[in-house]
Write an enzyme that holds these catalytic residues in place. Structure first.
Site, PDB file in Angstrom:
ATOM      1  N   CYS A 246       0.912  -0.977  -0.202  1.00  0.00           N
ATOM      2  CA  CYS A 246       0.111  -0.052   0.034  1.00  0.00           C
ATOM      3  C   CYS A 246       0.988   1.213  -0.119  1.00  0.00           C
ATOM      4  CB  CYS A 246      -0.844   0.211   1.320  1.00  0.00           C
ATOM      5  SG  CYS A 246      -2.036  -1.137   0.969  1.00  0.00           S
ATOM      6  N   HIS A 247       1.960   1.166   0.801  1.00  0.00           N
ATOM      7  CA  HIS A 247       2.665   2.453   0.891  1.00  0.00           C
ATOM      8  C   HIS A 247       4.042   2.661   0.325  1.00  0.00           C
ATOM      9  CE1 HIS A 247       0.116   3.249   4.701  1.00  0.00           C
ATOM     10  NE2 HIS A 247       0.584   2.025   5.085  1.00  0.00           N
TER      11      HIS A 247
ATOM     12  N   CYS B 120       9.401  15.332  38.966  1.00  0.00           N
ATOM     13  CA  CYS B 120      10.819  15.125  38.550  1.00  0.00           C
ATOM     14  C   CYS B 120      10.942  16.079  37.194  1.00  0.00           C
ATOM     15  CB  CYS B 120      11.042  13.765  38.108  1.00  0.00           C
ATOM     16  SG  CYS B 120      11.059  12.490  39.385  1.00  0.00           S
TER      17      CYS B 120
ATOM     18  N   CYS C  19       8.713   4.592  34.694  1.00  0.00           N
ATOM     19  CA  CYS C  19       8.604   5.575  35.655  1.00  0.00           C
ATOM     20  C   CYS C  19       7.558   5.306  36.665  1.00  0.00           C
ATOM     21  CB  CYS C  19       8.283   7.003  34.885  1.00  0.00           C
ATOM     22  SG  CYS C  19       9.716   7.823  34.252  1.00  0.00           S
TER      23      CYS C  19
END
Lengths: 285, 109
Positions: A102-103, A204, A246
């Site tokens: 497709c691309h 942070c 995190c």
């Protein structure tokens, strides 16, 4: 040297010590391959009232780590771009298609600028979608293939391949219109304290960037440079992986990669970097 | 058997005679040390690149023995003097017997 001079010197050293430790971003400039100029410092977007200037995480790393990103040959993340280039042309699934079907054969023609605007509202689906969600939508609905795991090596490599096409272009995610609700949800999360340590992202990355948290030099937590090759993990790491890390470090139960919560957070965090260059795949410690 | 192994080298296209040039090489390889165990407790067999060589016009430039503690995707950067035009030949030797090769020509100019 008499006692008084020694005391004076000690006081001077004590006075200097905080300056030496509160590093802040350095003044280096990032030009990849001597060609692609990367904006690593710019004015904060209008919606971000708490900061005047935004910096790419690259500016908080040591010279040795920074150097790995100056040349694509030295950047270990580019190995995964090569791997994804092979997947790009590989036919998978029941529809007999590859990405290239497709691309086009060259992702530079169809994917330039894509990374810069994701996460993005998808009108048909009625939701904000990350790049990873869009890749899996293509795999399932266009190719009839198995979806990639959200933070799998295949997925992260494919994101790196798509990111590379937009390197140097400014991040520009839309936060208004239909995406506004999701963006608000992400902003709410950013300022919410999580976990036993009761830390929010802002504690942070907004209030203490440039300072050290134990041995780590805190950046602003920008995600313009993802996916990023982390030296300590020796592989490409995706935004949601980092979010998870995190939140885990705050000693909280984390959300899952690809969850609506992380999609909202990604949209908000990406919007805090509007104006910085797309940098991925980058190198961090 | 290692999968996804792909060698990459960077050599300048030209050099002046007698110049010392910088060569960079990288091979994507998991470099499984043999020390780790899988989730059932069974040792994961060692699978590493154990030797790397570079030759210029048939003459050896560098010959390296690699050990299991070397991390994934081993990278080498070294200098070589180029007396004449010719070809650098790079060879990596895998534990499984595979040999990966790459070559780069260089001109005097």
């Amino acid at each position: 040297m008499n006692i008084r001079t020694v005391t004076a010197v000690s006081i001077a050293l004590i006075g200097l010590a905080p300056i030496a430790w509160a590093g802040g971003p350095d003044d280096d400039e990032l030009v990849i391959n001597g060609d692609i100029e990367i904006v690593t410092e710019t004015d904060a977007p209008a919606h971000l009232e708490e900061l005047d200037t935004i910096y790419s995480g690259w500016r908080f790393r040591t010279d040795e780590t920074q150097a790995l990103q100056l040349d694509d040959f030295d950047n270990p993340g580019m190995i995964f771009v090569d791997q994804a280039m092979d997947s790009w042309g590989t036919v998978e699934g029941t529809e007999g298609k590859s990405c290239a079907a497709c691309h086009g054969d060259d992702p530079a023609e169809s994917m330039t600028g894509v990374r810069a605007v994701y996460p993005k509202w998808n009108e048909d689906a009625g939701e904000v979608r990350t790049l990873a969600m869009q890749i899996n939508d293509c795999r399932q609905n266009q190719m009839g293939a198995e979806p990639y795991g959200y933070t799998s090596a295949d997925m992260t490599a494919m994101e790196a391949l798509i990111s590379v096409q937009s390197r140097g272009m400014p991040v520009n995610v839309a936060i208004d219109g239909p995406a506004a609700d999701t963006w608000e949800q992400g902003k709410e999360m950013y300022y919410t304290r999580y976990g036993q340590l009761e830390l929010s992202c802002a504690n942070c990355h907004e209030q203490n960037y440039g300072n050290y948290i134990r041995a780590d030099h805190l950046s602003q937590g920008q995600i313009n440079a993802f996916p990023t090759y982390r030296l300590k993990q020796a592989k490409l790491i995706q935004q949601h992986n980092r979010f998870q890390g995190c939140i885990r470090d705050t000693r909280a139960e984390t959300f899952k990669p690809g969850s609506p919560e992380f999609v909202a957070l990604e949209l908000y965090v990406a919007s805090r970097g509007n104006g910085l260059s797309v940098e991925g795949p980058s190198v961090r410690n | 058997m290692a999968s996804g192994v792909k060698p990459r080298v960077k050599v300048p296209k030209t050099a002046s005679a007698g110049e010392a040039i910088t060569i960079k090489t990288l091979i994507s390889h998991p470099m499984e040390s043999g020390q780790r165990k899988d989730k059932d407790g069974n040792p994961i067999p060692r699978s590493i690149i154990n030797r790397f060589t570079c030759d210029f016009n048939g003459e050896n430039v560098i010959d390296i023995t690699l050990e299991p503690a070397i991390s994934t995707n081993p990278y080498f950067e070294f200098a070589a003097t180029v007396p004449e035009a010719g070809e650098f030949k790079f060879t990596w030797y895998d534990d499984d017997g595979s040999v990966y090769e790459d070559a780069k020509p260089i001109e005097i100019g």
